[in-house]
Write a protein that holds these residues in place. Structure first.
Motif, PDB file in Angstrom:
ATOM      1  N   LEU A 184       6.462   6.490   1.293  1.00 47.36           N
ATOM      2  CA  LEU A 184       6.127   7.773   0.690  1.00 47.36           C
ATOM      3  C   LEU A 184       4.627   8.053   0.699  1.00 47.36           C
ATOM      4  O   LEU A 184       4.215   9.205   0.632  1.00 47.36           O
ATOM      5  N   ARG A 185       3.821   7.010   0.794  1.00 46.55           N
ATOM      6  CA  ARG A 185       2.373   7.236   0.838  1.00 46.55           C
ATOM      7  C   ARG A 185       1.996   8.072   2.050  1.00 46.55           C
ATOM      8  O   ARG A 185       1.114   8.938   1.978  1.00 46.55           O
ATOM      9  N   LEU A 186       2.677   7.854   3.159  1.00 47.61           N
ATOM     10  CA  LEU A 186       2.397   8.652   4.351  1.00 47.61           C
ATOM     11  C   LEU A 186       2.797  10.100   4.147  1.00 47.61           C
ATOM     12  O   LEU A 186       2.124  11.019   4.618  1.00 47.61           O
ATOM     13  N   VAL A 187       3.898  10.318   3.434  1.00 47.81           N
ATOM     14  CA  VAL A 187       4.316  11.683   3.131  1.00 47.81           C
ATOM     15  C   VAL A 187       3.275  12.383   2.272  1.00 47.81           C
ATOM     16  O   VAL A 187       2.934  13.548   2.485  1.00 47.81           O
ATOM     17  N   ALA A 221       0.815  -1.215   0.000  1.00 51.64           N
ATOM     18  CA  ALA A 221       0.000   0.000   0.000  1.00 51.64           C
ATOM     19  C   ALA A 221       0.850   1.268   0.000  1.00 51.64           C
ATOM     20  O   ALA A 221       0.315   2.379  -0.136  1.00 51.64           O
ATOM     21  N   GLY A 222       2.161   1.132   0.162  1.00 52.56           N
ATOM     22  CA  GLY A 222       3.039   2.300   0.153  1.00 52.56           C
ATOM     23  C   GLY A 222       3.236   2.961   1.493  1.00 52.56           C
ATOM     24  O   GLY A 222       3.912   3.986   1.590  1.00 52.56           O
ATOM     25  N   PHE A 223       2.658   2.372   2.561  1.00 51.64           N
ATOM     26  CA  PHE A 223       2.785   2.977   3.882  1.00 51.64           C
ATOM     27  C   PHE A 223       4.132   2.652   4.531  1.00 51.64           C
ATOM     28  O   PHE A 223       4.583   3.360   5.425  1.00 51.64           O
ATOM     29  N   LEU A 224       4.745   1.558   4.105  1.00 54.13           N
ATOM     30  CA  LEU A 224       6.083   1.208   4.574  1.00 54.13           C
ATOM     31  C   LEU A 224       6.974   0.912   3.368  1.00 54.13           C
ATOM     32  O   LEU A 224       6.482   0.541   2.300  1.00 54.13           O
ATOM     33  N   GLU A 225       8.267   1.068   3.565  1.00 59.67           N
ATOM     34  CA  GLU A 225       9.247   0.653   2.569  1.00 59.67           C
ATOM     35  C   GLU A 225      10.137  -0.427   3.174  1.00 59.67           C
ATOM     36  O   GLU A 225      10.570  -0.303   4.320  1.00 59.67           O
ATOM     37  N   ARG A 226      10.398  -1.474   2.397  1.00 57.83           N
ATOM     38  CA  ARG A 226      11.315  -2.523   2.834  1.00 57.83           C
ATOM     39  C   ARG A 226      12.698  -2.235   2.260  1.00 57.83           C
ATOM     40  O   ARG A 226      12.861  -2.097   1.049  1.00 57.83           O
ATOM     41  N   ARG A 227      13.668  -2.145   3.123  1.00 57.58           N
ATOM     42  CA  ARG A 227      15.031  -1.826   2.715  1.00 57.58           C
ATOM     43  C   ARG A 227      15.805  -3.092   2.336  1.00 57.58           C
ATOM     44  O   ARG A 227      15.383  -4.204   2.685  1.00 57.58           O
TER      45      ARG A 227
END
Length: 246
Positions: free
Chosen positions: A59-62, A44-50
Motif C-alpha cells: 500500500l505504500r506504493l499506492v 517499509a510497506g512497499f511489498l506485502e507478504r501473503r
C-alpha cells in the motif's frame, strides 16, 4: 537500493504475486540475499507478504502514486468528465501514462454492471496490446515504431495480439485514419476497447491516453462506431482541460 527497485519492478511486471524463488532467479542472487531484501521492502510497506509466502506490491506504493497523481489535474478531470459529461457510461474507462514499452493505468472507472469490465490503478501492460498504448504509438512514425521494437519486445498477451511489427504497423494505419485505436481481445479475450491520446492544450508530446472497454460479445458495427466517436469526444474534452504532466 538498486536490487530493491529491481524487485519492485519485477513484481509489478509479473502482474501476480510471486515467491522468493522467482525473485531470486530473476535477480540472479541467493535466496538468503533475496530474503533480506524482501524483509526490508515488507517492513517499509512497499511489498506485502501473503499467507502463502508470495509477495505483491504494498500500500505504500499506492500512497506514493496517489500523492503524485494529486499534483496533476489529469486524474481528477478524468473522473469529472466521465461522471458528468459522458452519456450512458455503463462501461469501464481508464487513463494511462506511457512508460517505455508499457502503459500504466493511473485512474480507472469500472463498470457498475455485475459482469462488467474492471481494472485497477497501477496495472502495467504492454503498449502494443492495449487501446491506450496503441493510441500513443500511432503518434510515432512507422520508422520510429520499427526502431522502438528493435530494442523492446513485442509482447503478445492473447492469441488475438499482433504477431510482428508489420502487423502492428497495419493497425497504426487504421488508427491514424479513423482517429482512435482498437484492442479487439488483445489484452483480454473477452474484452473490446477503444482508445485515444490526450493532446494537452498547452502543447507537448502526448504521454497519456484514455480508453473505454466493453464486453467483446456485445460489440456490433453500430456500437463500435459509436464507441469510436465517444472515445474521441472523451479524449478531446480531457485534452482541453489539462496542462501537460511534468
Amino acid at each position: 537500493m538498486t536490487r530493491g527497485l529491481s524487485i519492485l519492478d519485477f513484481v509489478a511486471r509479473a502482474g501476480r504475486p510471486v515467491n522468493m524463488t522467482d525473485i531470486a532467479d530473476e535477480l540472479g542472487i541467493a535466496k538468503s540475499s533475496a530474503h533480506g531484501l524482501l524483509a526490508e521492502l515488507v517492513n517499509a510497506g512497499f511489498l506485502e507478504r501473503r499467507p502463502d509466502n508470495t509477495y505483491r506490491l504494498g500500500l505504500r506504493l499506492v500512497e506514493l502514486a496517489n500523492a503524485r497523481n494529486q499534483n496533476s489535474e489529469l486524474p481528477a478531470e478524468f473522473y469529472a468528465i466521465w461522471d458528468h459529461r459522458i452519456p450512458h457510461n455503463q462501461e469501464a474507462a481508464i487513463l494511462a501514462l506511457a512508460d517505455g514499452p508499457d502503459v500504466i493505468y493511473i485512474a480507472c472507472r469500472n463498470s457498475p454492471l455485475a459482469l462488467g469490465i474492471t481494472f485497477s490503478a497501477g496495472m502495467r501492460l504492454p503498449a502494443c496490446c492495449t487501446a491506450t498504448g496503441k493510441a500513443l504509438l500511432s503518434l510515432m512514425s512507422d520508422e520510429e515504431i520499427r526502431a522502438f521494437y528493435e530494442v523492446h519486445p513485442l509482447a503478445r498477451l492473447t492469441q488475438n495480439g499482433v504477431a510482428d511489427v508489420d502487423g502492428l504497423l497495419r493497425q497504426m494505419e487504421s488508427i491514424r485514419r479513423r482517429g482512435y485505436s482498437v484492442d479487439d481481445g488483445e489484452t483480454r479475450d473477452h474484452m473490446w476497447s477503444v482508445g485515444a491520446p490526450v493532446r494537452m492544450a498547452h502543447g507537448g508530446h502526448p504521454n497519456a491516453a484514455v480508453a473505454i472497454s466493453y464486453l467483446r460479445s456485445e460489440i456490433t458495427p453500430e456500437k463500435s462506431h459509436h464507441a469510436g466517436e465517444l472515445i474521441k469526444m472523451f479524449a478531446q474534452a480531457l485534452s482541453e482541460t489539462c496542462a501537460p504532466l511534468t
